[in-house]
Scaffold this motif. Structure first.
Motif, short mmCIF file in Angstrom:
data_model
loop_
_atom_site.label_atom_id
_atom_site.label_comp_id
_atom_site.label_asym_id
_atom_site.label_seq_id
_atom_site.Cartn_x
_atom_site.Cartn_y
_atom_site.Cartn_z
N VAL A 68 -49.38 -114.07 19.03
CA VAL A 68 -50.47 -114.75 18.34
C VAL A 68 -51.65 -114.97 19.28
O VAL A 68 -52.78 -114.55 19.02
N ALA A 69 -51.39 -115.63 20.42
CA ALA A 69 -52.47 -115.94 21.36
C ALA A 69 -51.88 -116.51 22.65
O ALA A 69 -50.73 -116.96 22.68
N ALA A 70 -52.68 -116.50 23.71
CA ALA A 70 -52.31 -117.23 24.92
C ALA A 70 -52.39 -118.71 24.61
O ALA A 70 -53.35 -119.17 23.97
N ALA A 71 -51.38 -119.47 25.02
CA ALA A 71 -51.34 -120.90 24.68
C ALA A 71 -51.71 -121.79 25.86
O ALA A 71 -52.27 -122.87 25.68
N SER A 72 -51.39 -121.36 27.07
CA SER A 72 -51.70 -122.10 28.29
C SER A 72 -51.56 -121.11 29.44
O SER A 72 -51.15 -119.97 29.22
N PRO A 73 -51.87 -121.52 30.67
CA PRO A 73 -51.70 -120.57 31.79
C PRO A 73 -50.28 -120.06 31.95
O PRO A 73 -50.07 -119.00 32.54
N THR A 74 -49.29 -120.78 31.42
CA THR A 74 -47.89 -120.36 31.59
C THR A 74 -47.19 -120.07 30.27
O THR A 74 -45.96 -119.94 30.24
N SER A 75 -47.93 -119.94 29.16
CA SER A 75 -47.25 -119.74 27.87
C SER A 75 -48.08 -118.91 26.90
O SER A 75 -49.30 -118.80 27.03
N ILE A 76 -47.37 -118.33 25.93
CA ILE A 76 -48.02 -117.63 24.82
C ILE A 76 -47.43 -118.14 23.51
O ILE A 76 -46.30 -118.61 23.47
N GLU A 77 -48.23 -118.04 22.46
CA GLU A 77 -47.76 -118.41 21.12
C GLU A 77 -47.37 -117.15 20.37
O GLU A 77 -48.08 -116.14 20.42
N VAL A 78 -46.22 -117.19 19.68
CA VAL A 78 -45.73 -116.02 18.96
C VAL A 78 -45.22 -116.43 17.59
O VAL A 78 -44.92 -117.59 17.34
N GLN A 79 -45.16 -115.46 16.70
CA GLN A 79 -44.56 -115.69 15.39
C GLN A 79 -43.05 -115.84 15.55
O GLN A 79 -42.43 -115.13 16.34
N SER A 80 -42.47 -116.71 14.80
CA SER A 80 -41.04 -116.95 14.87
C SER A 80 -40.27 -115.86 14.12
O SER A 80 -40.69 -115.41 13.04
N VAL A 81 -39.16 -115.41 14.70
CA VAL A 81 -38.23 -114.52 13.99
C VAL A 81 -36.83 -115.10 14.15
O VAL A 81 -36.51 -115.73 15.16
N ASN A 82 -36.00 -114.89 13.14
CA ASN A 82 -34.63 -115.38 13.21
C ASN A 82 -33.78 -114.53 14.16
O ASN A 82 -34.00 -113.33 14.28
N VAL A 83 -32.83 -115.17 14.80
CA VAL A 83 -31.88 -114.47 15.65
C VAL A 83 -30.50 -114.65 15.02
O VAL A 83 -29.94 -115.74 15.01
N LEU A 84 -29.99 -113.56 14.46
CA LEU A 84 -28.69 -113.58 13.79
C LEU A 84 -27.65 -113.04 14.76
O LEU A 84 -27.62 -111.85 15.06
#
Length: 345
Positions: A68-84
Motif C-alpha cells: 500500500v505505502a511506506a508507513a515509517s522508516p522501518t515499516s510498510i503498510e500492506v493489504q491483509s491476506v489470510n494464512v490458512l
C-alpha cells in the motif's frame, strides 16, 4: 495497532480490518533457525526502504502486490491476506483446507527462481538423485555450475511447514491447492518479475543469481482461476546477489556461520527429523546435539549492517526514491570491508 504476529525478522501489526503493517526489525534468521543471537543495526530500516522501492518499481511495471505505502522508516503498510495453515496429521501435513479454492489468502508455496546456478548449487545434486524431476523442470539434461536460465528456472517448495521441502508437479497436484493453469500463471509471473529485478540490479553492477517470491490468491476471475498478488517482502533476505564476486545477501551471513559446529548440527538434526517424521528438528539440534548459533563478532556485525544500508541506498537511487542513509555508504565501501571480514572466517 495490535501486534498479531512476531516473526524472526519482522513483526505484523493489524492497522484496520483490511490492512497490516510490516515492522522490520534488526533481527536476522538463517538455516530456518529463527531469531539469531545478535542484531544487525539499522537492518530493519534498510529492509523497509528496499521493500518499498521494489514494490513501487514493480507497480510501475504493471505487477500487482499487497503493498500500500511506506508507513515509517522501518515499516510498510500492506493489504491483509489470510494464512490458512495445513494441519499436522499422522506424520504429514494435511492441506484439505485449500480444497474449496479459497480467495484472499496466502498461496502455501514458496516460489524459487534461478537465473544462474554457480558451483555448489543444490539443484545439480538433487537432479542426479532424482532424474525424473528433469521433466518437471522442462530440462533435457542435468545442468552444471555454469548454466544460465532464460527465462528463469522455477521450482516450488512448501511455505507453511517447519522445514521447506521441494515439490514435484505430482506432489503439488495431490495437495490440491491450485489448478494447473494457476500453477502455470505462478511460474510465468515469477519469470517476468525475476527478469525485471535482474535488469534493475544490473544497472548498478549487482548480479541476481536466484531468489524466492511469495504470492497470495486474489479475487476469482471469469474463468474460475484466482488472481495472483505478490506478497511478503523483497530484498537481500529473499534474493541471492553478488557484487564484484562477494555475496550481497543473506548468503553473506550464512558464510560467516559456514564453518561452525552449529551449522553442521543443523544439517544433521534436519536429517534425523526427516527420518523420524518429526517437525521439531530444532529440539534435536539443541537437546540431542547440544548446539546453538554462535554470536557474531563486532566486526562482522558492522560489515553486515553496511551490506544492508549500502544496498538500500543503491536501490533507492536507481528507482528514484530518497536514499535512506548517508550517501557515502555504498557498495564499493562495503566490498572493501567485506573482503577483510570473509578472509577471517
Amino acid at each position: 495497532m495490535e501486534l498479531i504476529y512476531k516473526g524472526s525478522v519482522k513483526d505484523l501489526y493489524k492497522k484496520n480490518s483490511d490492512n497490516l503493517v510490516f515492522e522490520y526489525s534488526n533481527r536476522y534468521s538463517i538455516f530456518d533457525w529463527g531469531e539469531m543471537p545478535n542484531e544487525i543495526p539499522q537492518k530493519g530500516e534498510a529492509l523497509a526502504s528496499m521493500a518499498a522501492s521494489f514494490f513501487e518499481y514493480l507497480a510501475k511495471k504493471g505487477y500487482s502486490s499487497h503493498y500500500v505505502a511506506a508507513a515509517s522508516p522501518t515499516s510498510i503498510e500492506v493489504q491483509s491476506v489470510n494464512v490458512l495453515r495445513p494441519e499436522w496429521v499422522e506424520g504429514q501435513y494435511d492441506y484439505t483446507i485449500y480444497q474449496d479454492n479459497p480467495t484472499h489468502c496466502l498461496v502455501p508455496l514458496e516460489v524459487i527462481f534461478r537465473k544462474h546456478l554457480g558451483q555448489g548449487n543444490s539443484l545439480e545434486g538433487r537432479l542426479k538423485k532424482n532424474p525424473a524431476y528433469l521433466k518437471d523442470l522442462g530440462l533435457n539434461e542435468v545442468p552444471n555450475g555454469e548454466t544460465t536460465f532464460t527465462p528463469a528456472l522455477v521450482e516450488f517448495s512448501t511455505k507453511l511447514e517447519t522445514s521447506d521441502r521441494y515439490l514435484s508437479r505430482q506432489e503439488i497436484s495431490e495437495m490440491n491447492i491450485l489448478s494447473e493453469t494457476e500453477l502455470q500463471a505462478l511460474r510465468e509471473q515469477t519469470q517476468i518479475i525475476s527478469s525485471e529485478l535482474e535488469k534493475l540490479f544490473a544497472s548498478f553492477g549487482v548480479k541476481l543469481w536466484d531468489g524466492k517470491l511469495e504470492f497470495a490468491f486474489g479475487a476469482r476471475k471469469a474463468n474460475g482461476d484466482r488472481e495472483l498478488l505478490l506478497v511478503d517482502s523483497i530484498g537481500p533476505d529473499e534474493l541471492r546477489l553478488t557484487y564484484e564476486g562477494l555475496p550481497l545477501s543473506k548468503e553473506f551471513l550464512r558464510q560467516l556461520y559456514a564453518n561452525t559446529p552449529w551449522n553442521d548440527a543443523v544439517k544433521k538434526s534436519k536429517e534425523l527429523a526427516q527420518e523420524r517424521k518429526s517437525q521439531d528438528w530444532k529440539a534435536i539440534c539443541k537437546d540431542e546435539l547440544g548446539q546453538h548459533p554462535q554470536t557474531l563478532s563486532t566486526e562482522h556485525i558492522e560489515v553486515s549492517s553496511l551490506l544492508y544500508k549500502a544496498l538500500a541506498n543503491e536501490v533507492a537511487g536507481v528507482v528514484g526514491r530518497t536514499k535512506p542513509f548517508a550517501s557515502e555508504l555504498n557498495l564499493k565501501l562495503w566490498h572493501q570491508k567485506a573482503q577483510k571480514a570473509l578472509e577471517l572466517v
